[in-house]
Design a protein around this motif. Structure first.
Motif, PDB file in Angstrom:
ATOM      1  N   VAL A  32      62.533  14.951   3.640  1.00 29.42           N
ATOM      2  CA  VAL A  32      61.298  15.522   4.166  1.00 29.42           C
ATOM      3  C   VAL A  32      60.883  16.728   3.339  1.00 29.42           C
ATOM      4  CG1 VAL A  32      60.281  16.702   6.158  1.00 29.42           C
ATOM      5  CG2 VAL A  32      61.677  14.672   6.497  1.00 29.42           C
ATOM      6  N   VAL A  33      61.839  17.578   2.982  1.00 28.81           N
ATOM      7  CA  VAL A  33      61.534  18.748   2.156  1.00 28.81           C
ATOM      8  C   VAL A  33      60.990  18.315   0.803  1.00 28.81           C
ATOM      9  CG1 VAL A  33      62.567  20.720   0.958  1.00 28.81           C
ATOM     10  CG2 VAL A  33      63.195  20.234   3.326  1.00 28.81           C
ATOM     11  N   GLU A  35      59.411  15.527   0.100  1.00 32.14           N
ATOM     12  CA  GLU A  35      58.073  14.974   0.284  1.00 32.14           C
ATOM     13  C   GLU A  35      57.042  16.076   0.484  1.00 32.14           C
ATOM     14  OE1 GLU A  35      58.311  12.121   3.428  1.00 32.14           O
ATOM     15  OE2 GLU A  35      59.597  10.774   2.262  1.00 32.14           O
ATOM     16  N   LEU A  36      57.387  17.118   1.227  1.00 36.69           N
ATOM     17  CA  LEU A  36      56.480  18.248   1.396  1.00 36.69           C
ATOM     18  C   LEU A  36      56.217  18.940   0.056  1.00 36.69           C
ATOM     19  CD1 LEU A  36      57.694  19.893   4.709  1.00 36.69           C
ATOM     20  CD2 LEU A  36      55.471  18.848   4.268  1.00 36.69           C
ATOM     21  N   ARG A  37      57.262  19.136  -0.727  1.00 34.30           N
ATOM     22  CA  ARG A  37      57.105  19.759  -2.039  1.00 34.30           C
ATOM     23  C   ARG A  37      56.189  18.922  -2.924  1.00 34.30           C
ATOM     24  NH1 ARG A  37      62.038  19.140  -5.339  1.00 34.30           N
ATOM     25  NH2 ARG A  37      61.009  17.151  -5.635  1.00 34.30           N
ATOM     26  N   GLN A  39      53.871  16.869  -1.961  1.00 33.50           N
ATOM     27  CA  GLN A  39      52.514  16.957  -1.436  1.00 33.50           C
ATOM     28  C   GLN A  39      51.868  18.276  -1.854  1.00 33.50           C
ATOM     29  OE1 GLN A  39      52.249  16.958   2.818  1.00 33.50           O
ATOM     30  NE2 GLN A  39      50.111  16.352   2.808  1.00 33.50           N
ATOM     31  N   TRP A  40      52.628  19.371  -1.797  1.00 29.85           N
ATOM     32  CA  TRP A  40      52.101  20.674  -2.212  1.00 29.85           C
ATOM     33  C   TRP A  40      51.749  20.670  -3.706  1.00 29.85           C
ATOM     34  CZ3 TRP A  40      56.312  24.005   0.568  1.00 29.85           C
ATOM     35  CH2 TRP A  40      56.039  24.038   1.926  1.00 29.85           C
ATOM     36  N   ARG A  53      48.344  28.045   0.199  1.00 28.71           N
ATOM     37  CA  ARG A  53      49.258  27.172   0.939  1.00 28.71           C
ATOM     38  C   ARG A  53      50.384  27.974   1.545  1.00 28.71           C
ATOM     39  NH1 ARG A  53      49.683  24.490  -3.869  1.00 28.71           N
ATOM     40  NH2 ARG A  53      51.856  25.025  -3.818  1.00 28.71           N
ATOM     41  N   LEU A  57      51.270  28.698   5.507  1.00 32.50           N
ATOM     42  CA  LEU A  57      52.561  28.243   6.006  1.00 32.50           C
ATOM     43  C   LEU A  57      53.339  29.400   6.618  1.00 32.50           C
ATOM     44  CD1 LEU A  57      54.643  25.974   6.285  1.00 32.50           C
ATOM     45  CD2 LEU A  57      55.484  26.602   4.034  1.00 32.50           C
TER      46      LEU A  57
END
Length: 73
Positions: A32-33, A35-37, A39-40, A53, A57
């Motif tokens: 998940v981390v 995937e978030l990275r 996406q960012w 961003r 956050l």
């Protein structure tokens, strides 16, 4: 009931019913981390500044942490 206890109960039930065991709690956290990275990074490549961003956050996490009830133990 803690997360660990719930996981053990679900694993026991799955074994008794012959179903596959559920994933362990926290097993996919790093995915998940990542995937978030990703996406960012895609948003940053699209021209969105990185500081916006992280600022949003941090503000949302700060609000979430301050709204949590404190334990009395």
């Amino acid at each position: 009931m803690s997360i660990t206890q719930q996981y053990l109960l679900d694993t026991y039930r799955a074994r008794r019913l012959g179903e596959p065991a559920p994933p362990a709690p926290g097993a996919d956290d790093w995915q998940v981390v990542r995937e978030l990275r990703d996406q960012w990074q895609l948003r940053a490549a699209a021209g969105r500044p990185a500081h916006e961003r992280t600022g949003r956050l941090r503000r949302s996490l700060g609000r979430w942490l301050h709204l949590r009830p404190r334990s009395t133990c």
